[in-house]
Write a protein that holds these residues in place. Structure first.
Motif, PDB file in Angstrom:
ATOM      1  N   VAL A  20       0.841  -1.201   0.000  1.00 27.08           N
ATOM      2  CA  VAL A  20       0.000   0.000   0.000  1.00 27.08           C
ATOM      3  C   VAL A  20       0.874   1.249   0.000  1.00 27.08           C
ATOM      4  O   VAL A  20       0.578   2.225  -0.696  1.00 27.08           O
ATOM      5  CB  VAL A  20      -0.963  -0.017   1.205  1.00 27.08           C
ATOM      6  N   SER A  21       1.976   1.217   0.730  1.00 25.09           N
ATOM      7  CA  SER A  21       2.863   2.377   0.750  1.00 25.09           C
ATOM      8  C   SER A  21       3.511   2.596  -0.616  1.00 25.09           C
ATOM      9  O   SER A  21       3.720   3.740  -1.028  1.00 25.09           O
ATOM     10  CB  SER A  21       3.926   2.221   1.834  1.00 25.09           C
ATOM     11  N   VAL A  22       3.809   1.519  -1.341  1.00 26.17           N
ATOM     12  CA  VAL A  22       4.362   1.673  -2.692  1.00 26.17           C
ATOM     13  C   VAL A  22       3.335   2.335  -3.608  1.00 26.17           C
ATOM     14  O   VAL A  22       3.661   3.271  -4.353  1.00 26.17           O
ATOM     15  CB  VAL A  22       4.806   0.302  -3.263  1.00 26.17           C
ATOM     16  N   VAL A  23       2.110   1.876  -3.544  1.00 25.11           N
ATOM     17  CA  VAL A  23       1.063   2.447  -4.408  1.00 25.11           C
ATOM     18  C   VAL A  23       0.830   3.910  -4.067  1.00 25.11           C
ATOM     19  O   VAL A  23       0.761   4.766  -4.960  1.00 25.11           O
ATOM     20  CB  VAL A  23      -0.240   1.628  -4.281  1.00 25.11           C
ATOM     21  N   PHE A  24       0.726   4.236  -2.779  1.00 27.72           N
ATOM     22  CA  PHE A  24       0.493   5.624  -2.382  1.00 27.72           C
ATOM     23  C   PHE A  24       1.657   6.524  -2.782  1.00 27.72           C
ATOM     24  O   PHE A  24       1.453   7.646  -3.246  1.00 27.72           O
ATOM     25  CB  PHE A  24       0.258   5.733  -0.879  1.00 27.72           C
ATOM     26  N   SER A  25       2.879   6.063  -2.591  1.00 28.70           N
ATOM     27  CA  SER A  25       4.024   6.908  -2.932  1.00 28.70           C
ATOM     28  C   SER A  25       4.145   7.094  -4.441  1.00 28.70           C
ATOM     29  O   SER A  25       4.512   8.182  -4.900  1.00 28.70           O
ATOM     30  CB  SER A  25       5.306   6.327  -2.346  1.00 28.70           C
ATOM     31  N   LEU A  26       3.828   6.064  -5.219  1.00 29.22           N
ATOM     32  CA  LEU A  26       3.828   6.228  -6.678  1.00 29.22           C
ATOM     33  C   LEU A  26       2.759   7.218  -7.123  1.00 29.22           C
ATOM     34  O   LEU A  26       3.003   8.058  -8.005  1.00 29.22           O
ATOM     35  CB  LEU A  26       3.616   4.879  -7.371  1.00 29.22           C
ATOM     36  N   GLN A  27       1.576   7.134  -6.514  1.00 30.46           N
ATOM     37  CA  GLN A  27       0.520   8.080  -6.865  1.00 30.46           C
ATOM     38  C   GLN A  27       0.903   9.511  -6.504  1.00 30.46           C
ATOM     39  O   GLN A  27       0.654  10.436  -7.278  1.00 30.46           O
ATOM     40  CB  GLN A  27      -0.777   7.708  -6.157  1.00 30.46           C
ATOM     41  N   SER A  28       1.506   9.703  -5.354  1.00 28.41           N
ATOM     42  CA  SER A  28       1.881  11.065  -4.970  1.00 28.41           C
ATOM     43  C   SER A  28       3.028  11.590  -5.831  1.00 28.41           C
ATOM     44  O   SER A  28       3.104  12.786  -6.114  1.00 28.41           O
ATOM     45  CB  SER A  28       2.257  11.120  -3.493  1.00 28.41           C
ATOM     46  N   TRP A  29       3.909  10.701  -6.273  1.00 27.34           N
ATOM     47  CA  TRP A  29       5.003  11.118  -7.152  1.00 27.34           C
ATOM     48  C   TRP A  29       4.462  11.512  -8.522  1.00 27.34           C
ATOM     49  O   TRP A  29       4.864  12.526  -9.100  1.00 27.34           O
ATOM     50  CB  TRP A  29       6.019   9.993  -7.272  1.00 27.34           C
ATOM     51  N   LEU A  30       3.529  10.726  -9.059  1.00 33.08           N
ATOM     52  CA  LEU A  30       2.981  11.030 -10.375  1.00 33.08           C
ATOM     53  C   LEU A  30       2.059  12.244 -10.358  1.00 33.08           C
ATOM     54  O   LEU A  30       1.915  12.934 -11.367  1.00 33.08           O
ATOM     55  CB  LEU A  30       2.229   9.809 -10.917  1.00 33.08           C
ATOM     56  N   ALA A  31       1.446  12.542  -9.227  1.00 30.84           N
ATOM     57  CA  ALA A  31       0.542  13.686  -9.125  1.00 30.84           C
ATOM     58  C   ALA A  31       1.244  14.950  -8.631  1.00 30.84           C
ATOM     59  O   ALA A  31       0.585  15.968  -8.396  1.00 30.84           O
ATOM     60  CB  ALA A  31      -0.608  13.341  -8.192  1.00 30.84           C
ATOM     61  N   GLU A  32       2.554  14.911  -8.500  1.00 33.50           N
ATOM     62  CA  GLU A  32       3.299  16.059  -7.987  1.00 33.50           C
ATOM     63  C   GLU A  32       3.284  17.201  -9.004  1.00 33.50           C
ATOM     64  O   GLU A  32       3.574  17.007 -10.180  1.00 33.50           O
ATOM     65  CB  GLU A  32       4.739  15.628  -7.695  1.00 33.50           C
ATOM     66  N   THR A  39       8.660  23.671  -3.578  1.00 31.27           N
ATOM     67  CA  THR A  39       8.542  23.897  -2.138  1.00 31.27           C
ATOM     68  C   THR A  39       8.853  22.662  -1.301  1.00 31.27           C
ATOM     69  O   THR A  39       8.979  22.767  -0.091  1.00 31.27           O
ATOM     70  CB  THR A  39       7.128  24.378  -1.786  1.00 31.27           C
ATOM     71  N   SER A  40       9.000  21.516  -1.911  1.00 30.08           N
ATOM     72  CA  SER A  40       9.247  20.283  -1.163  1.00 30.08           C
ATOM     73  C   SER A  40      10.678  20.238  -0.651  1.00 30.08           C
ATOM     74  O   SER A  40      11.612  20.716  -1.308  1.00 30.08           O
ATOM     75  CB  SER A  40       8.983  19.086  -2.076  1.00 30.08           C
ATOM     76  N   THR A  41      10.848  19.662   0.531  1.00 33.88           N
ATOM     77  CA  THR A  41      12.201  19.536   1.088  1.00 33.88           C
ATOM     78  C   THR A  41      12.938  18.336   0.520  1.00 33.88           C
ATOM     79  O   THR A  41      14.158  18.363   0.413  1.00 33.88           O
ATOM     80  CB  THR A  41      12.141  19.404   2.623  1.00 33.88           C
ATOM     81  N   THR A  42      12.212  17.288   0.177  1.00 33.70           N
ATOM     82  CA  THR A  42      12.830  16.107  -0.430  1.00 33.70           C
ATOM     83  C   THR A  42      12.073  15.750  -1.711  1.00 33.70           C
ATOM     84  O   THR A  42      10.861  15.958  -1.793  1.00 33.70           O
ATOM     85  CB  THR A  42      12.778  14.890   0.509  1.00 33.70           C
ATOM     86  N   PRO A  43      12.768  15.208  -2.688  1.00 32.77           N
ATOM     87  CA  PRO A  43      12.074  14.801  -3.916  1.00 32.77           C
ATOM     88  C   PRO A  43      11.099  13.659  -3.654  1.00 32.77           C
ATOM     89  O   PRO A  43      11.273  12.872  -2.717  1.00 32.77           O
ATOM     90  CB  PRO A  43      13.200  14.331  -4.826  1.00 32.77           C
ATOM     91  N   ALA A  44      10.077  13.566  -4.476  1.00 30.10           N
ATOM     92  CA  ALA A  44       9.040  12.546  -4.280  1.00 30.10           C
ATOM     93  C   ALA A  44       9.569  11.152  -4.530  1.00 30.10           C
ATOM     94  O   ALA A  44       9.059  10.181  -3.974  1.00 30.10           O
ATOM     95  CB  ALA A  44       7.853  12.831  -5.182  1.00 30.10           C
ATOM     96  N   TYR A  45      10.607  11.025  -5.346  1.00 34.21           N
ATOM     97  CA  TYR A  45      11.129   9.683  -5.597  1.00 34.21           C
ATOM     98  C   TYR A  45      11.846   9.118  -4.371  1.00 34.21           C
ATOM     99  O   TYR A  45      12.074   7.917  -4.299  1.00 34.21           O
ATOM    100  CB  TYR A  45      12.019   9.637  -6.838  1.00 34.21           C
ATOM    101  N   PHE A  46      12.173   9.931  -3.398  1.00 35.63           N
ATOM    102  CA  PHE A  46      12.713   9.402  -2.137  1.00 35.63           C
ATOM    103  C   PHE A  46      11.651   8.608  -1.397  1.00 35.63           C
ATOM    104  O   PHE A  46      11.944   7.586  -0.788  1.00 35.63           O
ATOM    105  CB  PHE A  46      13.232  10.525  -1.252  1.00 35.63           C
ATOM    106  N   SER A  47      10.400   9.083  -1.430  1.00 38.58           N
ATOM    107  CA  SER A  47       9.338   8.338  -0.764  1.00 38.58           C
ATOM    108  C   SER A  47       9.068   7.022  -1.491  1.00 38.58           C
ATOM    109  O   SER A  47       8.735   6.020  -0.853  1.00 38.58           O
ATOM    110  CB  SER A  47       8.058   9.167  -0.668  1.00 38.58           C
ATOM    111  N   VAL A  48       9.235   7.010  -2.810  1.00 44.30           N
ATOM    112  CA  VAL A  48       9.099   5.752  -3.559  1.00 44.30           C
ATOM    113  C   VAL A  48      10.222   4.800  -3.155  1.00 44.30           C
ATOM    114  O   VAL A  48       9.995   3.603  -2.953  1.00 44.30           O
ATOM    115  CB  VAL A  48       9.110   6.017  -5.079  1.00 44.30           C
TER     116      VAL A  48
END
Length: 86
Positions: A20-32, A39-48
């Motif tokens: 579930v965390s993989v799916v959520f992080s991919l969705q948030s990365w693609l919707a960025e 304004t983000s402190t870390t890139p979204a691909y770090f959460s992936v």
């Protein structure tokens, strides 16, 4: 949610939470949006990456099984044997 869910999956070693965390992080990365990127402190691909790390931790016993304990050996944390009466 995408940043804390991988941590929960790592601590609990729950594979379902990991997926579930993989799916959520991919969705948030693609919707960025570009504004979120600025304004983000870390890139979204770090959460992936963290989400995939939680999957690796969840499936680790499959590839690196824990060592077998022999019956009767214990963990050497028992109380010492009683002294015989004199």
């Amino acid at each position: 949610m995408a940043s804390t869910l991988p941590m929960a999956a790592i601590f609990t070693r729950n594979k379902m939470i990991g997926w579930v965390s993989v799916v959520f992080s991919l969705q948030s990365w693609l919707a960025e949006t570009p504004e979120q990127k600025k304004t983000s402190t870390t890139p979204a691909y770090f959460s992936v990456g963290m989400a995939f790390m939680s999957l690796i931790v969840g499936y680790m016993p499959l590839f690196l099984p824990p060592p077998n304990m022999r019956a009767g050996t214990g963990s050497s944390t028992e109380a010492p044997p009683a002294m015989p009466p004199s």
